[in-house]
Design an enzyme around this catalytic site. Structure first.
Site, PDB file in Angstrom:
ATOM      1  N   TYR A  86      14.242   9.242  88.311  1.00 44.59           N
ATOM      2  CA  TYR A  86      13.759   8.636  89.549  1.00 44.59           C
ATOM      3  C   TYR A  86      14.343   7.227  89.623  1.00 44.59           C
ATOM      4  O   TYR A  86      14.359   6.494  88.630  1.00 44.59           O
ATOM      5  CB  TYR A  86      12.214   8.537  89.557  1.00 44.59           C
ATOM      6  CG  TYR A  86      11.719   7.768  90.757  1.00 44.59           C
ATOM      7  CD1 TYR A  86      11.399   8.421  91.944  1.00 44.59           C
ATOM      8  CD2 TYR A  86      11.625   6.369  90.731  1.00 44.59           C
ATOM      9  CE1 TYR A  86      10.996   7.719  93.070  1.00 44.59           C
ATOM     10  CE2 TYR A  86      11.229   5.659  91.844  1.00 44.59           C
ATOM     11  CZ  TYR A  86      10.913   6.335  93.002  1.00 44.59           C
ATOM     12  OH  TYR A  86      10.524   5.641  94.114  1.00 44.59           O
ATOM     13  N   GLU A 130      15.654   4.954  97.789  1.00 43.42           N
ATOM     14  CA  GLU A 130      15.056   5.814  96.764  1.00 43.42           C
ATOM     15  C   GLU A 130      15.973   7.004  96.502  1.00 43.42           C
ATOM     16  O   GLU A 130      16.411   7.674  97.441  1.00 43.42           O
ATOM     17  CB  GLU A 130      13.689   6.320  97.237  1.00 43.42           C
ATOM     18  CG  GLU A 130      12.940   7.091  96.169  1.00 43.42           C
ATOM     19  CD  GLU A 130      11.630   7.684  96.692  1.00 43.42           C
ATOM     20  OE1 GLU A 130      11.679   8.527  97.599  1.00 43.42           O
ATOM     21  OE2 GLU A 130      10.565   7.283  96.181  1.00 43.42           O
TER      22      GLU A 130
END
Ligand code: GDP
Ligand code: MN
Length: 399
Positions: free
Chosen positions: A109, A197
């Site tokens: 992530y 992101e």
């Protein structure tokens, strides 16, 4: 402003981040044609909507034939994809992105956000990729690596290397990770993003570091200096009330209640919404018409508020400092003459030239309900709305 995954990937690729080869399609036939162009025998077909969580909601399909691609497209095109980020009404799927499938070895992530407490860009990373960051912070909080960037010098290579090592990436891949981090940071700062992101960022069997998903959000107040970003806006993904307002330079947020609000100043708008709730009502919107409330602006605001079918009363709350209550009152009267407003209207004016303003409202002959304080205005709005429901709309402004 949000953009689509394929748009974010194009931007990030320009800044040196590796992404899978892919192509956009507006129809099932186009999608299978695109897959043929891309080559290979495994593809991912992804619904392009402004929301994450598509994988779990049927918006991401791994396909190994053109037939499977058309099947996946049939399911998605024209549907409303409901994910945990869209709300119950979902977001319409009008484009899909076809990519060559990537064999995943390891998932990470990677997020870039504005950290308000340090007033810095913060990099948030975790070796627990694939999961949403909320899940990671609930289930594996220790896996999260955080690092803030000193704006005077930008992201330093040593800092990016530290992040890579903290994630436990193989030494041979550290430089690729650094390149990815640097690319994201540069895209974030040069384009005035508020969020980047990548989830998941993957390592493949053949040692590539690839962004499998990408999400970018931009600062609306800086869009004027990035026309190439501004043009990526997709209104099909926005609340139509909010995009109409943005087009007119008004700051508007649609809510679920019945009392429409027209207010000057964001702080006053917040206070107005709170007071409506306190009086037992629910605001239908947040609308800040800004400092110079000209009659045209007030009319635009009425039009916008009245386009929301849930609005059953309108509360105008103006505090005139630089502005003047008589001008605002004229604006309200003009707006009510121009715009079809068939619900009770409550007006509270305070500040400069308030007496003249009240006179203009009184002389207009329009059934405007006047109030002197915010609490009174909110109570009258809630009362008028409830009465209006029970009395068969007698308070409505007839045209
Ligand atoms: P999101 O659910 O909206 O965040 O969409 P993602 O783009 O993250 O896709 C969801 C999931 O689909 C990913 O976490 C992967 O597990 C899977 N996925 C997406 N692209 C590929 C790919 O190229 N290969 C493989 N094996 N899985 C993929
Ligand atoms: Mn994702």
């Amino acid at each position: 402003m949000d953009i689509h995954e394929y748009q974010a990937k194009t931007i990030l690729a320009d800044f040196g981040v590796s992404v899978p080869p892919g192509a956009l399609a507006y129809s099932p036939e186009q999608a299978s044609y695109r897959a043929r162009e891309l080559g290979g025998d495994r593809w991912v077909v992804k619904a392009q909507v402004h929301a994450g969580g598509r994988g779990k909601a049927g918006g991401v399909h791994l396909c190994d034939s053109e037939h499977a691609i058309e099947d996946a497209c049939d399911k998605m095109f024209g549907s409303k994809l409901v994910t945990h980020q869209t709300g119950a009404e979902g977001k319409g799927v009008y484009r899909v992105y076809v990519e060559a499938a990537v064999p995943i070895e390891q998932e990470f992530y990677l997020g870039f956000v504005m950290d308000r407490s340090t007033q810095r860009v913060m990099i948030v990373a975790s070796a627990e990729g694939g999961m949403e960051i909320e899940e990671i912070s609930a289930d594996k909080p220790d896996s999260i690596v955080r690092s803030t960037v000193e704006p005077a010098v930008g992201l330093q290579d040593f800092q990016a290397r530290e992040i890579a090592f903290a994630l436990g990436i193989a030494p041979g891949l550290v430089s690729k990770m650094v390149r990815t981090l640097q690319g994201c940071y540069r895209a974030f700062s040069e384009l005035d993003a508020t969020m980047v992101e990548i989830n998941p960022l993957v390592v493949t069997g053949d040692d590539r570091v690839i962004a499998l998903d990408a999400k970018m959000t931009f600062d609306d107040n800086a869009l004027f200096r990035h026309p190439q970003v501004a043009e990526l806006r997709d209104k099909s993904q926005e609340d139509p009330r909010e995009s109409r307002a943005a087009d007119r330079g008004l700051s508007y947020v649609g809510l679920d209640g019945n009392i429409g609000c027209i207010v000057n100043g964001a702080g006053l708008a917040m206070a107005t919404m709170d007071t409506i709730m306190l009086a037992g009502g629910e605001p239908a919107n947040f609308l800040d018409i800004g400092g110079g409330a000209t009659p045209e602006r007030v009319a635009k605001a009425f039009r916008l508020v009245m386009s929301d079918k849930n609005v059953q009363a309108v509360l105008v709350n103006i505090f005139a400092g630089i502005n003047r209550c008589d001008w605002v009152a004229e604006g309200v009267v003009q707006a009510l003459q121009e715009v079809q407003v068939d619900v009770p209207v409550i007006v509270r004016l305070a500040g400069t030239n308030v007496e003249e303003g009240q006179k203009i409202l009184a002389k207009s002959g329009l059934p405007i309900i006047r109030a002197n304080t915010l609490m009174e205005a909110a109570e009258r709005a809630v009362g008028a709305w409830q009465n209006d429901l029970s009395m068969g709309h007698q308070l409505r402004i007839a045209k």
